[in-house]
Design an enzyme around this catalytic site. Structure first.
Site, PDB file in Angstrom:
ATOM      1  N   HIS A  28      21.137  47.191 -38.552  1.00  0.00           N
ATOM      2  CA  HIS A  28      22.506  46.997 -38.057  1.00  0.00           C
ATOM      3  C   HIS A  28      23.495  47.904 -38.792  1.00  0.00           C
ATOM      4  O   HIS A  28      24.581  47.477 -39.186  1.00  0.00           O
ATOM      5  CB  HIS A  28      22.931  45.533 -38.218  1.00  0.00           C
ATOM      6  CG  HIS A  28      22.067  44.558 -37.472  1.00  0.00           C
ATOM      7  ND1 HIS A  28      22.056  44.466 -36.108  1.00  0.00           N
ATOM      8  CD2 HIS A  28      21.178  43.634 -37.910  1.00  0.00           C
ATOM      9  CE1 HIS A  28      21.196  43.532 -35.721  1.00  0.00           C
ATOM     10  NE2 HIS A  28      20.649  43.017 -36.789  1.00  0.00           N
ATOM     11  N   ASP A 202      26.508  40.545 -36.501  1.00  0.00           N
ATOM     12  CA  ASP A 202      25.682  41.516 -37.218  1.00  0.00           C
ATOM     13  C   ASP A 202      26.018  42.948 -36.806  1.00  0.00           C
ATOM     14  O   ASP A 202      25.735  43.893 -37.556  1.00  0.00           O
ATOM     15  CB  ASP A 202      24.198  41.247 -36.965  1.00  0.00           C
ATOM     16  CG  ASP A 202      23.691  40.039 -37.749  1.00  0.00           C
ATOM     17  OD1 ASP A 202      23.902  39.993 -38.959  1.00  0.00           O
ATOM     18  OD2 ASP A 202      23.082  39.144 -37.130  1.00  0.00           O
TER      19      ASP A 202
END
Length: 307
Positions: A28, A202
């Site tokens: 991420h 995220d």
């Protein structure tokens, strides 16, 4: 030579990254510039679970965690609607003679579908906002018409969340920052004591009011709206999550371990798309764009790769 993790490296682990190491985990990094630069500077090869993508646009390593997070979102929303938790004091499913709570799910992908399934199971009134007509037709079929399906737009989001008791942010652009679909002004119009669960946190979150929280301190309140923005939501149920993740990652791990990364990505375009950083170069375009870095396609670094 091959390091497997669940979550991205934390700051005190950056010094352990080195040239010659292949890191395979959820990254991420479009939402994390310091980590991106640490990966680039270390010379590591970083492969992200969440951007491994098949030719038909499926995300096989993200899917099980999306399922878990979507289901947890409905549970968390129901929990934080309780009065002792600062919520409206509403039972999501209602009872005989009392209307159920209203749930708005923004995004009809795997997260949104699973959030809707659990909310429906609790007896809530559920609406999914989605941009793909084909996806809405599919949801209409698999959910047997039990949800309302609306075309997602800024205006529709603004109108829908005003009456919602629980809003679930379930949007995803693979590997990229999540779009900010809820403005501060929109959040201000929501009911006092309502709950917003941002599963996109995220990737930076899909609301201007979102900021990452932890399992130890999961919520905060903005303009009377409880925000549940826990990063790594599946960490709350590690037994389920570990088994679900291992089921889908093991074949890729074995391929890398047996053949090496280069041969593995040459034979599997889906795995090649998972490579975000390769020996000092950012190979995933959305990550480079997020941080103003140069994008170098993997095929230029590995000419034989099926990237």
């Amino acid at each position: 030579d091959l390091l497997l993790k669940v979550k991205e490296p934390i700051a005190r682990e950056y010094a352990r990254l080195r040239e010659g190491l292949t890191l395979f985990t959820y990254l991420h990094i479009a939402a994390d510039e310091p980590l991106t630069r640490a990966l680039v500077e270390s010379g590591v090869v970083a492969v992200a679970y969440e951007t491994v993508e098949t030719d038909d646009r499926r995300l096989p390593l993200l899917a099980p965690m999306s399922e878990v997070a979507g289901r947890l979102a409905a549970q968390a929303g129901a929990h934080y609607l309780e009065k002792p938790k600062g919520g409206r004091g509403l039972l999501l499913g209602g009872v005989a003679g009392v209307a159920p709570g209203r749930v708005i799910v923004i995004g009809g992908g795997i997260v949104g579908y699973n959030a809707a399934v659990i909310a429906l199971g609790m007896g809530a009134q559920v609406t999914i906002l989605e941009r793909s007509v084909d996806r809405m037709r599919h949801l209409e079929e698999v959910l047997s018409g039990r949800v309302s399906l609306l075309m997602s737009s800024s205006l529709q989001i603004e109108e829908s969340i005003k009456d919602a008791d629980l809003v679930v942010g379930a949007v995803l652009i693979p590997g990229a920052l999540a779009p900010k679909l809820l403005t501060r002004e929109m959040v201000r119009t929501m009911k006092q004591g309502s709950v917003f669960c941002d599963v996109a946190i995220d990737q930076g979150g899909c609301a201007e009011t979102s900021r990452a929280t932890t399992h130890d301190d999961p919520v905060y309140v903005v303009d009377g709206v409880t925000h549940y923005c826990v990063a790594n939501m599946p960490g709350a149920v590690p037994i389920t999550s570990t088994k679900a993740l291992t089921n889908v990652t093991l074949a890729y791990v074995e391929a890398i371990a047996e053949h090496g990364l280069r041969a593995a990505v040459e034979s599997d375009p889906a795995l090649a798309r998972g490579v975000n950083v390769y020996e000092g170069k950012v190979t995933y375009e959305a990550v480079a764009e997020a941080h103003g870095l140069e994008h170098v396609p993997l095929r230029e670094l590995l000419p034989l790769a099926a990237a």
